[in-house]
Design a protein around this motif. Structure first.
Motif, PDB file in Angstrom:
ATOM      1  N   ALA A  20       0.925  -1.262  -0.087  1.00 35.80           N
ATOM      2  CA  ALA A  20      -0.028   0.045   0.065  1.00 35.80           C
ATOM      3  C   ALA A  20       0.968   1.141  -0.100  1.00 35.80           C
ATOM      4  O   ALA A  20       0.496   2.406  -0.618  1.00 35.80           O
ATOM      5  CB  ALA A  20      -1.119  -0.061   1.317  1.00 35.80           C
ATOM      6  N   ASP A  21       2.321   1.209   0.669  1.00 34.59           N
ATOM      7  CA  ASP A  21       2.973   2.252   0.561  1.00 34.59           C
ATOM      8  C   ASP A  21       3.546   2.654  -0.842  1.00 34.59           C
ATOM      9  O   ASP A  21       4.191   3.642  -0.894  1.00 34.59           O
ATOM     10  CB  ASP A  21       4.029   2.091   1.686  1.00 34.59           C
ATOM     11  CG  ASP A  21       3.576   2.014   3.159  1.00 34.59           C
ATOM     12  OD1 ASP A  21       2.322   2.188   3.412  1.00 34.59           O
ATOM     13  OD2 ASP A  21       4.486   1.789   3.924  1.00 34.59           O
ATOM     14  N   LEU A  22       3.398   1.837  -1.730  1.00 36.69           N
ATOM     15  CA  LEU A  22       3.958   2.021  -2.966  1.00 36.69           C
ATOM     16  C   LEU A  22       3.039   2.908  -3.834  1.00 36.69           C
ATOM     17  O   LEU A  22       3.526   3.315  -5.157  1.00 36.69           O
ATOM     18  CB  LEU A  22       4.360   0.866  -3.690  1.00 36.69           C
ATOM     19  CG  LEU A  22       5.315  -0.295  -2.807  1.00 36.69           C
ATOM     20  CD1 LEU A  22       5.467  -1.605  -3.769  1.00 36.69           C
ATOM     21  CD2 LEU A  22       6.662   0.559  -2.454  1.00 36.69           C
ATOM     22  N   ASP A  38       1.892  -7.256 -10.631  1.00 34.33           N
ATOM     23  CA  ASP A  38       0.699  -6.661 -10.915  1.00 34.33           C
ATOM     24  C   ASP A  38      -0.560  -7.146 -10.217  1.00 34.33           C
ATOM     25  O   ASP A  38      -1.419  -6.902  -9.571  1.00 34.33           O
ATOM     26  CB  ASP A  38       0.373  -6.663 -12.244  1.00 34.33           C
ATOM     27  CG  ASP A  38       1.090  -5.934 -13.170  1.00 34.33           C
ATOM     28  OD1 ASP A  38       1.758  -4.995 -12.763  1.00 34.33           O
ATOM     29  OD2 ASP A  38       1.003  -6.134 -14.530  1.00 34.33           O
ATOM     30  N   ASN A  39      -0.447  -8.508  -9.596  1.00 32.36           N
ATOM     31  CA  ASN A  39      -1.194  -9.356  -8.899  1.00 32.36           C
ATOM     32  C   ASN A  39      -1.178  -8.600  -7.511  1.00 32.36           C
ATOM     33  O   ASN A  39      -2.365  -8.736  -6.811  1.00 32.36           O
ATOM     34  CB  ASN A  39      -1.028 -10.777  -8.759  1.00 32.36           C
ATOM     35  CG  ASN A  39      -1.468 -11.494 -10.123  1.00 32.36           C
ATOM     36  OD1 ASN A  39      -2.314 -11.078 -10.741  1.00 32.36           O
ATOM     37  ND2 ASN A  39      -0.980 -12.785 -10.505  1.00 32.36           N
ATOM     38  N   CYS A  40       0.085  -8.393  -6.973  1.00 27.67           N
ATOM     39  CA  CYS A  40       0.172  -7.852  -5.575  1.00 27.67           C
ATOM     40  C   CYS A  40      -0.664  -6.374  -5.542  1.00 27.67           C
ATOM     41  O   CYS A  40      -1.251  -6.073  -4.560  1.00 27.67           O
ATOM     42  CB  CYS A  40       1.632  -7.685  -5.265  1.00 27.67           C
ATOM     43  SG  CYS A  40       2.324  -9.516  -4.932  1.00 27.67           S
ATOM     44  N   GLY A  90      -4.980  -3.027  -3.988  1.00 24.32           N
ATOM     45  CA  GLY A  90      -5.853  -1.864  -4.128  1.00 24.32           C
ATOM     46  C   GLY A  90      -5.007  -0.795  -4.597  1.00 24.32           C
ATOM     47  O   GLY A  90      -5.637   0.551  -4.524  1.00 24.32           O
ATOM     48  N   ILE A  91      -3.986  -0.708  -5.102  1.00 21.83           N
ATOM     49  CA  ILE A  91      -2.954   0.701  -5.604  1.00 21.83           C
ATOM     50  C   ILE A  91      -2.792   0.233  -7.032  1.00 21.83           C
ATOM     51  O   ILE A  91      -3.041  -0.658  -7.841  1.00 21.83           O
ATOM     52  CB  ILE A  91      -1.875   0.644  -4.710  1.00 21.83           C
ATOM     53  CG1 ILE A  91      -0.991  -0.422  -5.065  1.00 21.83           C
ATOM     54  CG2 ILE A  91      -2.193   0.555  -3.395  1.00 21.83           C
ATOM     55  CD1 ILE A  91       0.466  -0.110  -4.484  1.00 21.83           C
ATOM     56  N   SER A  92      -2.347   1.529  -7.376  1.00 25.55           N
ATOM     57  CA  SER A  92      -1.685   1.557  -8.827  1.00 25.55           C
ATOM     58  C   SER A  92      -0.129   2.336  -8.794  1.00 25.55           C
ATOM     59  O   SER A  92      -0.137   3.024  -7.841  1.00 25.55           O
ATOM     60  CB  SER A  92      -2.690   2.061  -9.866  1.00 25.55           C
ATOM     61  OG  SER A  92      -2.969   3.384  -9.723  1.00 25.55           O
TER      62      SER A  92
END
Length: 312
Positions: free
Chosen positions: A184-186, A205-207, A212-214
């Motif tokens: 999430a920090d990325l 991409d799966n991670c 829930g981030i991009s």
């Protein structure tokens, strides 16, 4: 019924095409068609349904295929039983490795084999997994080290390591091997990654999807060394195993941290041909590779969980 017919059955069933199986086995299509026909005549059953796009195995053919696969496995077990491990190996072993594995294993493996078996010639080839596995099936390689290939009756797959993947950047981002970073920090950060379809990119991409981030992936490169050059030049961070870059992390040229929530991993395996005789020299090379990789894990150079024989 003979071994040639059994091997032909396994390959045709896997590929679904006589012509493609003939190409893989480096033979002609009529020879394989004859082997299948003779097998069907002897067993008095139809093993395949022929259609415009190739061949599809029948239900009774599937039962025969299961038995054929067990027969090939047992034959290899017999060869292994009579192995005399004390001899000095000669001849040639052709080994295929993916680029990340090759970077940290080729020199160590070559040194060990030259010291123990000076008359054994070892040929290394480096490429992406799909190419290596195709060369193995064609008989152009004896052993392949790859990342979790698709199940195939023509391959003997032996697990080696569940490899952990790390966040990697140039110095200045405060990354530490003792401080995990949640995915999430990325969010929104720039990354240098392989292109879509590459196995490493699929894991990443799966991670990001699960968290829930991009992220920003406007720069891609399929070569590990190209990715690292871009990271060092400030184009972004990346995700890699620790082993191939341990020296650069240890010297401070790069910095890395474990990733969590989720934890990215991939399974490293060794692949051998299921339908050809496996030389004892090849088996020995596989054993040495397993020993070296387990030692690297024990020394925290290659992070992950050892699988298979070396885990015992």
């Amino acid at each position: 019924m003979d071994l040639t017919q059994i091997k032909t059955l396994v390959h045709v069933a896997e590929i679904g095409s006589i012509s493609k199986a003939a190409e893989r086995l480096n033979t002609v299509q009529p020879a394989l068609s004859r082997q299948i026909r003779l097998l069907e005549e002897e067993l008095k059953v139809r093993l395949f349904e022929r259609h415009g796009r190739g061949m599809r195995i029948t239900p009774i053919g599937q039962e025969v295929l299961d038995s054929a696969t067990r027969i090939l496995t047992e034959i290899e077990a017999i060869r292994e039983t009579v192995h005399d491990g004390s001899k000095s190996f000669r001849g040639e072993v052709r080994i295929g490795l993916t680029p990340t594995v090759a970077d940290m294993m080729i020199a160590a493996l070559a040194r060990r084999l030259r010291a123990d078996h000076p008359k054994l010639h070892v040929q290394f080839k480096t490429a992406f997994s799909a190419y290596l596995l195709d060369w193995l099936r064609r008989g152009e390689l004896d052993l392949v080290v790859s990342y979790d290939p698709e199940p195939s009756r023509s391959l003997l797959v032996e697990p080696v390591l569940m490899e952990s993947l790390f966040l990697v950047s140039r110095p200045g981002h405060g990354l530490s091997l003792n401080k995990p970073v949640p995915f999430a920090d990325l969010k929104g950060k720039p990354f240098v990654l392989p292109g879509a379809g590459h196995a490493l990119r699929t894991i990443f991409d799966n991670c990001t999807r699960l968290s829930g981030i991009s992220v920003d992936t406007t720069v891609t490169a399929d070569s590990m060394r190209a990715m690292l050059d871009l990271v060092r030049d400030g184009f972004g961070m990346t995700m890699l195993p620790l082993g191939p870059i341990f020296a650069e992390i240890d010297s401070g040229v790069l910095e890395a941290a474990p990733l969590t929530d989720p934890m990215p991993q991939r399974r490293l395996v060794m692949c051998l041909s299921a339908d050809t005789s496996i030389a004892q020299a090849t088996r020995h090379v596989a054993k040495v590779f397993r020993e070296i990789s387990a030692d690297l894990v024990k020394r925290d150079i290659w992070r992950g969980q050892v699988l298979g024989e070396a885990a015992d």
